[in-house]
Design an enzyme around this catalytic site. Structure first.
Site, PDB file in Angstrom:
ATOM      1  N   GLY A  20      36.877 -18.833  21.748  1.00 23.00           N
ATOM      2  CA  GLY A  20      37.464 -20.105  22.160  1.00 23.00           C
ATOM      3  C   GLY A  20      37.426 -20.264  23.668  1.00 23.00           C
ATOM      4  O   GLY A  20      37.140 -21.339  24.195  1.00 23.00           O
ATOM      5  N   ARG A  24      36.170 -15.757  28.269  1.00 24.20           N
ATOM      6  CA  ARG A  24      35.944 -14.639  27.348  1.00 24.20           C
ATOM      7  C   ARG A  24      34.445 -14.559  27.020  1.00 24.20           C
ATOM      8  O   ARG A  24      33.895 -13.483  26.824  1.00 24.20           O
ATOM      9  CB  ARG A  24      36.787 -14.831  26.085  1.00 24.20           C
ATOM     10  CG  ARG A  24      36.692 -13.768  25.091  1.00 24.20           C
ATOM     11  CD  ARG A  24      37.673 -12.604  25.163  1.00 24.20           C
ATOM     12  NE  ARG A  24      39.018 -12.920  25.556  1.00 24.20           N
ATOM     13  CZ  ARG A  24      39.792 -12.081  26.248  1.00 24.20           C
ATOM     14  NH1 ARG A  24      39.337 -10.899  26.601  1.00 24.20           N
ATOM     15  NH2 ARG A  24      41.003 -12.420  26.580  1.00 24.20           N
ATOM     16  N   ARG A  43      31.152 -29.119  31.411  1.00 28.93           N
ATOM     17  CA  ARG A  43      32.614 -29.132  31.231  1.00 28.93           C
ATOM     18  C   ARG A  43      33.246 -27.752  31.377  1.00 28.93           C
ATOM     19  O   ARG A  43      34.328 -27.501  30.829  1.00 28.93           O
ATOM     20  CB  ARG A  43      32.995 -29.715  29.857  1.00 28.93           C
ATOM     21  CG  ARG A  43      32.694 -31.188  29.764  1.00 28.93           C
ATOM     22  CD  ARG A  43      33.031 -31.734  28.396  1.00 28.93           C
ATOM     23  NE  ARG A  43      32.681 -33.141  28.339  1.00 28.93           N
ATOM     24  CZ  ARG A  43      33.548 -34.114  28.113  1.00 28.93           C
ATOM     25  NH1 ARG A  43      34.814 -33.849  27.905  1.00 28.93           N
ATOM     26  NH2 ARG A  43      33.142 -35.361  28.080  1.00 28.93           N
ATOM     27  N   ARG A  87      32.652 -16.541  15.011  1.00 30.47           N
ATOM     28  CA  ARG A  87      33.780 -16.780  15.915  1.00 30.47           C
ATOM     29  C   ARG A  87      34.400 -15.448  16.286  1.00 30.47           C
ATOM     30  O   ARG A  87      34.647 -14.600  15.408  1.00 30.47           O
ATOM     31  CB  ARG A  87      34.808 -17.694  15.235  1.00 30.47           C
ATOM     32  CG  ARG A  87      36.158 -17.685  15.918  1.00 30.47           C
ATOM     33  CD  ARG A  87      37.018 -18.867  15.577  1.00 30.47           C
ATOM     34  NE  ARG A  87      38.420 -18.596  15.853  1.00 30.47           N
ATOM     35  CZ  ARG A  87      38.959 -18.470  17.070  1.00 30.47           C
ATOM     36  NH1 ARG A  87      38.212 -18.581  18.155  1.00 30.47           N
ATOM     37  NH2 ARG A  87      40.245 -18.213  17.225  1.00 30.47           N
ATOM     38  N   SER A  90      41.326 -14.893  18.995  1.00 32.48           N
ATOM     39  CA  SER A  90      42.631 -14.302  18.730  1.00 32.48           C
ATOM     40  C   SER A  90      43.327 -15.075  17.607  1.00 32.48           C
ATOM     41  O   SER A  90      42.952 -16.206  17.281  1.00 32.48           O
ATOM     42  CB  SER A  90      43.490 -14.332  19.996  1.00 32.48           C
ATOM     43  OG  SER A  90      43.667 -15.655  20.403  1.00 32.48           O
ATOM     44  N   ASP A 204      49.338 -11.928  18.803  1.00 28.27           N
ATOM     45  CA  ASP A 204      50.790 -12.132  18.748  1.00 28.27           C
ATOM     46  C   ASP A 204      51.208 -12.139  17.276  1.00 28.27           C
ATOM     47  O   ASP A 204      50.349 -12.167  16.390  1.00 28.27           O
ATOM     48  CB  ASP A 204      51.181 -13.454  19.436  1.00 28.27           C
ATOM     49  CG  ASP A 204      50.406 -14.638  18.901  1.00 28.27           C
ATOM     50  OD1 ASP A 204      49.332 -14.940  19.442  1.00 28.27           O
ATOM     51  OD2 ASP A 204      50.847 -15.252  17.905  1.00 28.27           O
ATOM     52  N   ARG A 217      44.656  -6.679  26.461  1.00 26.97           N
ATOM     53  CA  ARG A 217      43.851  -7.329  25.426  1.00 26.97           C
ATOM     54  C   ARG A 217      42.428  -6.802  25.363  1.00 26.97           C
ATOM     55  O   ARG A 217      41.796  -6.848  24.323  1.00 26.97           O
ATOM     56  CB  ARG A 217      43.786  -8.840  25.674  1.00 26.97           C
ATOM     57  CG  ARG A 217      45.095  -9.499  25.357  1.00 26.97           C
ATOM     58  CD  ARG A 217      44.994 -10.985  25.495  1.00 26.97           C
ATOM     59  NE  ARG A 217      46.282 -11.593  25.202  1.00 26.97           N
ATOM     60  CZ  ARG A 217      46.458 -12.844  24.893  1.00 26.97           C
ATOM     61  NH1 ARG A 217      45.427 -13.652  24.830  1.00 26.97           N
ATOM     62  NH2 ARG A 217      47.652 -13.317  24.649  1.00 26.97           N
TER      63      ARG A 217
HETATM   64  N1  HPA Z   1      48.893 -19.985  16.352  1.00 27.09           N
HETATM   65  C1  HPA Z   1      47.712 -20.596  16.402  1.00 27.09           C
HETATM   66  N2  HPA Z   1      46.666 -20.053  16.987  1.00 27.09           N
HETATM   67  C2  HPA Z   1      46.801 -18.835  17.535  1.00 27.09           C
HETATM   68  C3  HPA Z   1      48.010 -18.162  17.525  1.00 27.09           C
HETATM   69  C4  HPA Z   1      49.104 -18.770  16.889  1.00 27.09           C
HETATM   70  O1  HPA Z   1      50.212 -18.210  16.830  1.00 27.09           O
HETATM   71  N3  HPA Z   1      47.839 -16.993  18.177  1.00 27.09           N
HETATM   72  C5  HPA Z   1      46.558 -16.951  18.581  1.00 27.09           C
HETATM   73  N4  HPA Z   1      45.926 -18.065  18.196  1.00 27.09           N
END
Ligand code: HPA
Length: 234
Positions: A20, A24, A43, A87, A90, A204, A217
Site C-alpha cells: 500500500g 515500502r 502522484r 499484495r 499490513s 496491530d 516492523r
Molecule cells: N484496519 C484496517 N486496515 C488495517 C488495519 C486495521 O486495523 N491494520 C492494518 N491495516
C-alpha cells in the site's frame, strides 16, 4: 504509459508486488531486488522494477483502500500485461491466536462493498486467492519458520471503524484479520485471468490494542516480501 503509471510498457514486469505504502515499495525494491530502477513516480506512488534470482519483478505502491488499488491493478493488468499480482501489506489481527508480527496468507477476502460491487448487483461474489500461489507461499512461510495463519480476511473500506458489531461477527466466523485492499485485487485477477495473493503482516491487533512500533516492523515485513517472491517463482 497510463494516466497513473508513467512507465514505458517494457518497464513493468509480469510479476508485480503491491504494498500500500509507496515508501515500502522503495524499501522492498532496494532491499530485495537487483538493479532496482524507479519506473513510476506519478502522484508519488512509487514503482520499481528489478530482478530477483534472475526473474524480472516490479514493486508498485497501490495506495490505501480498494478504489486506489483498483486504479493501479487495472492499469498494470490491462495496459502493462501484469499476470501475477501479490499484495504485501499490513493488517489488524482479529483472532486471539493471531499475534502481532505473524504472517497471514489470505485465502479469501470478505467485504461489505468493493469497487466491483456495482457489476455484481445481487451476487455476493467470493474473492479468493490463486491456489498455486497460496500453496507456494505456505511452503515458503513454513521453510522460514514464520508464524503463519491461512484463511479468510476482511477487506474493509474504513480504517476508523464504527461497527463493533460487524467485527464481532467477523471474529465469530473465523476471520483472521482486517485490511483494505485484497478483495478488489482478487476480484480483478479473477476477471482478467491473472493470479493474485495477499501476504500480510499483522501490524496491530483489534482485540488487544497492541501495535507494532514502526522501528520493529522491518524484520516481519522482510519475511513477507521474501515469502511473496518465493511464491511467485516456485
Ligand atoms: N484496519 C484496517 N486496515 C488495517 C488495519 C486495521 O486495523 N491494520 C492494518 N491495516
Amino acid at each position: 504509459m497510463t494516466i497513473h503509471i508513467g512507465a514505458a510498457k517494457d518497464d513493468i514486469a509480469e510479476t508485480v508486488l503491491m504494498p500500500g505504502d509507496p515508501y515500502r515499495a522503495k524499501w522492498a525494491a532496494e532491499t530485495f531486488l537487483k538493479d532496482a530502477k524507479l519506473v513510476n513516480e506519478v502522484r508519488g506512488m512509487l514503482g520499481y522494477t528489478g530482478s530477483w534470482n534472475g526473474h524480472p519483478v516490479t514493486i508498485q505502491g497501490s495506495g490505501m483502500g480498494m478504489p486506489s488499488l483498483s486504479i493501479y491493478a487495472n492499469e498494470l493488468i490491462r495496459d502493462f500485461g501484469a499476470k501475477t499480482l501479490i499484495r504485501i501489506g499490513s493488517c489488524g489481527g482479529m483472532q486471539d491466536r493471531v499475534k502481532v508480527r505473524d504472517v497471514i496468507l489470505a485465502m479469501t477476502a470478505s467485504t461489505l462493498n468493493s469497487p466491483s460491487s456495482g457489476i455484481f448487483r445481487e451476487l455476493n461474489f467470493a474473492p479468493c486467492a490463486d491456489w498455486g500461489l497460496l500453496q507456494a507461499a505456505a511452503q515458503a512461510a513454513a521453510k522460514r519458520n514464520a508464524a503463519t495463519h491461512i484463511g479468510g480476511i476482511y477487506s474493509s473500506d474504513v480504517f476508523y471503524d464504527e461497527r463493533p458489531d460487524l467485527n464481532e461477527q467477523m471474529v465469530r466466523h473465523g476471520i483472521l484479520g482486517v485490511e483494505m485492499e485484497a478483495a478488489e485485487l482478487y476480484t480483478l485477477a479473477a476477471r482478467h485471468g491473472c493470479r493474485a495473493l495477499a501476504v500480510l503482516t499483522v501490524s496491530d491487533h483489534l482485540g488487544t490494542g497492541e501495535a507494532l512500533p514502526s522501528d520493529q516492523r522491518e524484520r516481519s515485513f522482510g519475511d513477507m516480501v521474501e515469502i511473496a517472491l518465493e511464491a511467485a517463482f516456485s
